[in-house]
Scaffold this active site. Sequence first.
Site, mmCIF file in Angstrom:
data_model
loop_
_atom_site.group_PDB
_atom_site.id
_atom_site.type_symbol
_atom_site.label_atom_id
_atom_site.label_comp_id
_atom_site.label_asym_id
_atom_site.label_seq_id
_atom_site.Cartn_x
_atom_site.Cartn_y
_atom_site.Cartn_z
ATOM 1 N N LYS A 88 0.822 -1.209 0.000
ATOM 2 C CA LYS A 88 0.000 0.000 0.000
ATOM 3 C C LYS A 88 0.856 1.259 0.000
ATOM 4 O O LYS A 88 0.422 2.325 -0.405
ATOM 5 C CB LYS A 88 -0.946 0.008 1.212
ATOM 6 C CG LYS A 88 -0.228 0.116 2.550
ATOM 7 C CD LYS A 88 -1.184 0.131 3.719
ATOM 8 C CE LYS A 88 -1.704 -1.230 4.110
ATOM 9 N NZ LYS A 88 -0.679 -2.231 4.529
ATOM 10 N N HIS A 216 0.715 -2.982 15.090
ATOM 11 C CA HIS A 216 1.308 -1.864 14.345
ATOM 12 C C HIS A 216 1.349 -0.671 15.306
ATOM 13 O O HIS A 216 0.309 -0.235 15.783
ATOM 14 C CB HIS A 216 0.465 -1.551 13.102
ATOM 15 C CG HIS A 216 1.174 -0.676 12.108
ATOM 16 N ND1 HIS A 216 1.743 0.531 12.441
ATOM 17 C CD2 HIS A 216 1.410 -0.846 10.778
ATOM 18 C CE1 HIS A 216 2.302 1.072 11.367
ATOM 19 N NE2 HIS A 216 2.122 0.258 10.344
ATOM 20 N N GLU A 293 6.196 -5.390 8.744
ATOM 21 C CA GLU A 293 5.510 -4.898 7.535
ATOM 22 C C GLU A 293 5.932 -3.471 7.229
ATOM 23 O O GLU A 293 5.105 -2.557 7.181
ATOM 24 C CB GLU A 293 3.988 -4.924 7.755
ATOM 25 C CG GLU A 293 3.401 -6.275 8.079
ATOM 26 C CD GLU A 293 1.964 -6.172 8.634
ATOM 27 O OE1 GLU A 293 1.432 -5.051 8.757
ATOM 28 O OE2 GLU A 293 1.405 -7.219 8.951
HETATM 29 C C1 LIG Z 1 -1.424 -3.176 8.358
HETATM 30 C C2 LIG Z 1 -0.331 -2.262 7.958
HETATM 31 N N1 LIG Z 1 0.918 -2.756 7.831
HETATM 32 C C3 LIG Z 1 1.958 -1.984 7.453
HETATM 33 C C4 LIG Z 1 1.780 -0.655 7.172
HETATM 34 C C5 LIG Z 1 2.967 0.145 6.754
HETATM 35 O O1 LIG Z 1 3.296 1.031 7.737
HETATM 36 P P1 LIG Z 1 4.546 2.022 7.625
HETATM 37 O O2 LIG Z 1 4.464 2.675 6.306
HETATM 38 O O3 LIG Z 1 4.358 2.947 8.771
HETATM 39 O O4 LIG Z 1 5.772 1.195 7.801
HETATM 40 C C6 LIG Z 1 0.492 -0.069 7.322
HETATM 41 C C7 LIG Z 1 0.287 1.345 7.060
HETATM 42 O O5 LIG Z 1 -0.796 1.868 7.150
HETATM 43 C C8 LIG Z 1 -0.573 -0.898 7.725
HETATM 44 O O6 LIG Z 1 -1.821 -0.425 7.862
#
Ligand SMILES: Cc1ncc(COP(=O)(O)O)c(C=O)c1O
Length: 440
Positions: A88, A216, A293
């Site tokens: 994402k 998270h 993640e």
């Molecule tokens: C479920 C989940 N995992 C991983 C991420 C990635 O987080 P970051 O970009 O803070 O590392 C997000 C970001 O919204 C998330 O919702």
Amino acid sequence: MSKMDKRTHSESVTTNASVTHDFSPENSDIDILDNGKTVRDFIDDKIKERVSKDTEDPFYVANLDRLYLIHLRWVTNLPRVRPFFAVKCNNTPVVLKTLSALGTGFDCASKNEIDLVLSLGVTPDDIIYAHTIKPLSHIKYAEAHGVSRMTFDNEEELLKVSLSHPNAKLILRIAVDDSKSIIRLNTKFGASLDSVAQLLERAKKLELDVIGISFHVGGGCTDSVAFMQAIADARHAFDIGNLCGFKMNFLDIGGGFSSRKDFKVQFEEVSEVINKALDECFPPESGVMVIAEPGQFYAEPVFTLAANVIGKTFVTDGKQGGEIKKMMIYINEGLYGALGLVAMHPGLTNVEPYPQRTVTNSDKRHTTVIWGPTCDCADVLLGTYHFPEMHIGEWILMENMGAYSVTLSTEFNGFERTQLYTVVSADTWCNLHLSNTNIF
Ligand SMILES: Cc1ncc(COP(=O)(O)O)c(C=O)c1O
């Protein structure tokens, strides 16, 4: 610089040579920087090219050298934690392919993200479907394509999974303290520690398999203690799971990491705290597989954005020829394009005029408002800027534009999505084995 043709590689790094793509160096759109050319030279050339063609379209430059170095920083500091990149954050195929070649897995939030990474040759085992609220049809898609690891945080989700993917390997996401993070996620996601036993008993009754815990700490976490506490909370939830009769062997410590040198807390410091907490709560001999993640950590510094000044007005004190109160510039990127996240969190990028002419310290600086190109007055970069007078047609540069930019872009008001160029140094290209394997 040249499009790379065949090169031999001298050095090897751990890459995932089993990943095959139809993206060979010969037909890829990667520009190899050689003969001492830098990324900045590349940007200069692209701007000159646009000026000579009388176009002002904005562009990103993705720097694969940075991506490679960021990955090395991850594996050096968190050797026990396998990164599953959050798609994402940036779904650009060249980014995903490079990460896949480097051996990361992928965190997908939907059927389309799963479909994208599978189409790049990633195997289902290297995917975690990390969304606790999944449309039923997307769960069925995951099941049909062999993706079995997925997160949940509520009973309704368990019912959906029992109907559509009874053999799923489930990971319970718990809510943790995200009060020190820039982007907070735990009001929307995560089961409270109090509800863990009840949820796991429900999963047991439904004959589902729960293999572990995830959390998270929120995007851009500024306090490493948040990770320490969250890992301790996960340990507690693990113990409940084991008591319920599950074989708990999977820990997912989520995202929230930053690789920026100007970030409040450095990754090395966060890693030290995480490693210590893992060794205490999940020592290597426990056999627990630990993943994360990360999104922003990997993608943010990789992209630079160049946007053009397409409009300008001065706000004066109202009298004719009166004092200028501020300069307003309008650029051809904004809230509905690449700047969806940084418009609201101005600290995330540094916006600088591209030096097309000499600006000296004695040149007057104006309090500057930077507007995006659409007809919406919410389309503005929050934050205060002090620019020398800008002229129509001049460029501005924004660093750290790789996270939540391409994936949030729309074509609102008919402005097209921004073009991307990808560059890599000849050395990194060779190190990645990209030149003579089928990785690309
Ligand atoms: C479920 C989940 N995992 C991983 C991420 C990635 O987080 P970051 O970009 O803070 O590392 C997000 C970001 O919204 C998330 O919702």
